[in-house]
Motif scaffolding. Structure first.
Motif, PDB file in Angstrom:
ATOM      1  N   GLY A 161       0.839  -1.192   0.000  1.00 43.03           N
ATOM      2  CA  GLY A 161       0.000   0.000   0.000  1.00 43.03           C
ATOM      3  C   GLY A 161       0.876   1.244   0.000  1.00 43.03           C
ATOM      4  O   GLY A 161       2.085   1.178   0.259  1.00 43.03           O
ATOM      5  N   LEU A 162       0.249   2.386  -0.268  1.00 43.32           N
ATOM      6  CA  LEU A 162       0.996   3.631  -0.409  1.00 43.32           C
ATOM      7  C   LEU A 162       0.200   4.796   0.151  1.00 43.32           C
ATOM      8  O   LEU A 162      -1.029   4.825   0.066  1.00 43.32           O
ATOM      9  N   HIS A 163       0.920   5.779   0.721  1.00 46.79           N
ATOM     10  CA  HIS A 163       0.293   7.026   1.176  1.00 46.79           C
ATOM     11  C   HIS A 163       1.209   8.191   0.841  1.00 46.79           C
ATOM     12  O   HIS A 163       2.431   8.099   0.981  1.00 46.79           O
ATOM     13  N   ASN A 164       0.615   9.285   0.378  1.00 40.18           N
ATOM     14  CA  ASN A 164       1.416  10.471   0.100  1.00 40.18           C
ATOM     15  C   ASN A 164       1.908  11.096   1.408  1.00 40.18           C
ATOM     16  O   ASN A 164       1.303  10.895   2.468  1.00 40.18           O
ATOM     17  N   HIS A 165       2.987  11.882   1.315  1.00 42.48           N
ATOM     18  CA  HIS A 165       3.645  12.404   2.515  1.00 42.48           C
ATOM     19  C   HIS A 165       4.063  13.860   2.310  1.00 42.48           C
ATOM     20  O   HIS A 165       5.163  14.142   1.819  1.00 42.48           O
ATOM     21  N   PRO A 166       3.192  14.822   2.673  1.00 40.54           N
ATOM     22  CA  PRO A 166       3.586  16.231   2.585  1.00 40.54           C
ATOM     23  C   PRO A 166       4.796  16.532   3.475  1.00 40.54           C
ATOM     24  O   PRO A 166       4.986  15.901   4.517  1.00 40.54           O
ATOM     25  N   GLY A 167       5.608  17.488   3.046  1.00 38.84           N
ATOM     26  CA  GLY A 167       6.803  17.843   3.810  1.00 38.84           C
ATOM     27  C   GLY A 167       8.058  17.183   3.291  1.00 38.84           C
ATOM     28  O   GLY A 167       9.160  17.494   3.743  1.00 38.84           O
ATOM     29  N   VAL A 168       7.895  16.271   2.322  1.00 40.86           N
ATOM     30  CA  VAL A 168       9.028  15.579   1.694  1.00 40.86           C
ATOM     31  C   VAL A 168       8.956  15.841   0.198  1.00 40.86           C
ATOM     32  O   VAL A 168       7.871  15.893  -0.390  1.00 40.86           O
ATOM     33  N   GLU A 169      10.116  16.021  -0.428  1.00 39.23           N
ATOM     34  CA  GLU A 169      10.186  16.325  -1.848  1.00 39.23           C
ATOM     35  C   GLU A 169       9.323  15.388  -2.679  1.00 39.23           C
ATOM     36  O   GLU A 169       9.330  14.166  -2.478  1.00 39.23           O
TER      37      GLU A 169
END
Length: 415
Positions: free
Chosen positions: A189-197
């Motif tokens: 599974g995958l989740h986006n991660h704000p704060g990282v390029e």
């Protein structure tokens, strides 16, 4: 009349641009291979964003997902665990199988982005990027269908209700026989991660995301006149004192080498300044990464609340609800997923053994039953945080994520 927006309807029935005998056969998916799907995925993602649906109400979203999968040749099963959808594609004669999951639900937040595709459903918003996760997996679905460069079975799992805590979509799908009906040797599974390029992949084997528990403490005192506090048992006084005492749970009862969080999110009592109320109520979020720490924190909160209230002559009722468990990535599958990312984007855009995340995910339930890995994908260094009214998914990740899932499936189910 079509149930789909015209711009999406134009993609239904689109001829696949490659076939099982395409030149792409026998080499794994690269970033360039999904670029021709960018416009399509952006339309799909923004359409889902504009029509957000809350937990177990993802009727429009799941219908769109199912229609697209059927168009691309998948065997589609609807209504798994409520509004969940599973698309199955088989190729070759291998008995191996893999599952890839995306979540579909939105949050009860009023959007404040002013984007042209902002939510038209008041008080509902895709503030966590599940619209992007769904579009990414649809992109991979199309690419896998047109190249069929794998030997085995892939199950694409579109899950409802990730956001609601206990009793959410993962538990419902498992209770509906997910892995019995759709066997998976491993799941990802995958989740986006704000704060990282943007486009940077984050991995960590072992405990990666925290368990999440919710505690409700009701303090029952004795109401009365504000001018005669000696004739009452003031629950607000007890609650205020307990708020401070609860800060000792982590500071003095958890090993400094471990991690836990105890946050009092709400505190409600009284309706008038000249009245001492009968009751006060607080709600607490508890996060932890270690089952022993989790049990210890629960025990200490119960003891502290009960004894603290008794010391003031009040009574504390503690309702402790265990939510998502610790998300634990298996070592072998995490290393495999990391290698696939390095092959796709290069080692410079891959972080190994990233810092643990105090947020929680119900993908943890899947990992309790099957080996696998949950991946984080950078959404941009200066992007608004998750669960924020100004958040938006970064569309630059649509083809990156689609290529990643495609390559991972091809590598996992290599001939």
């Amino acid at each position: 009349m079509s149930e789909h927006a015209p711009e999406i309807e134009s993609y239904l029935g689109t001829t696949l641009t490659a076939s099982p005998t395409s030149p792409l056969k026998h080499r794994y998916c690269a970033l360039a291979d999904t670029l021709d799907s960018r416009a399509e995925l952006e339309v799909i993602r923004r359409n889902i964003h504009q029509h957000p649906e809350l937990a177990f109400d993802e009727v429009r979203t799941s219908g769109l997902v199912a229609s697209l999968l059927e168009t691309w040749g998948y065997t589609v099963t609807r209504g798994v665990g409520g509004t969940g959808v599973v698309g199955t594609l088989r190729c070759g004669d291998s008995g191996h199988s893999v599952g890839i999951r995306a979540d579909m639900d939105a949050l009860p937040i009023h959007e404040r982005t002013a984007l042209p595709y902002a939510s038209v459903n008041a008080g509902r918003m895709h503030a966590c990027g599940h619209d992007g996760h769904t579009a990414i997996l649809l992109g991979a679905a199309k690419q896998l269908a047109r190249t069929r460069n794998f030997d085995g079975t892939v199950h694409l799992i579109f899950q409802p209700a990730e956001e609601i805590g206990a009793g959410g979509g993962a538990e419902r799908m498992l209770a509906d026989g997910l892995f019995e009906r759709f066997p998976c040797d491993a799941i990802f599974g995958l989740h986006n991660h704000p704060g990282v390029e943007q486009g940077t992949f984050l991995f960590r084997s072992g405990p990666f995301m925290a368990a999440c528990d919710t505690v409700t403490i009701t303090i029952r005192g004795k109401g009365g006149h504000a001018a005669r506090p000696h004739q009452s048992v003031d629950p607000i006084l007890v609650a205020g004192s307990l708020v401070m005492a609860l800060q000792s749970v982590v500071a003095r009862y958890v090993d400094p080498n471990e991690t836990a969080v105890v946050t009092i999110g709400t505190l409600h009592a009284g309706h008038a300044p000249n009245v001492i109320p009968d009751n006060a109520r607080m709600e607490i979020s508890v996060r932890s990464f270690n089952p022993e720490v989790r049990a210890s924190v629960e025990n200490r909160i119960r003891q502290l609340a009960t004894s603290h209230a008794e010391g003031y002559g009040a009574v504390a009722e503690v309702d402790y609800v265990r939510g998502y468990p610790v998300l634990v990535n298996s070592e072998r599958e995490t290393e495999f997923a990391r290698q696939v990312a390095e092959e796709l984007v290069g080692a410079g855009k891959v972080v190994d053994q990233a810092a643990r995340i105090a947020g929680s995910e119900d993908f943890a339930y899947f990992l309790q039953q099957r080996p696998g890995c949950f991946v984080r994908l950078g959404n941009g260094a200066n992007q608004p945080l998750l669960h924020n009214a100004g958040y938006d998914f970064n569309d630059e990740n649509l083809t990156v994520g689609a290529a990643y899932w495609t390559r991972l499936v091809e590598r996992y189910l290599a001939s």
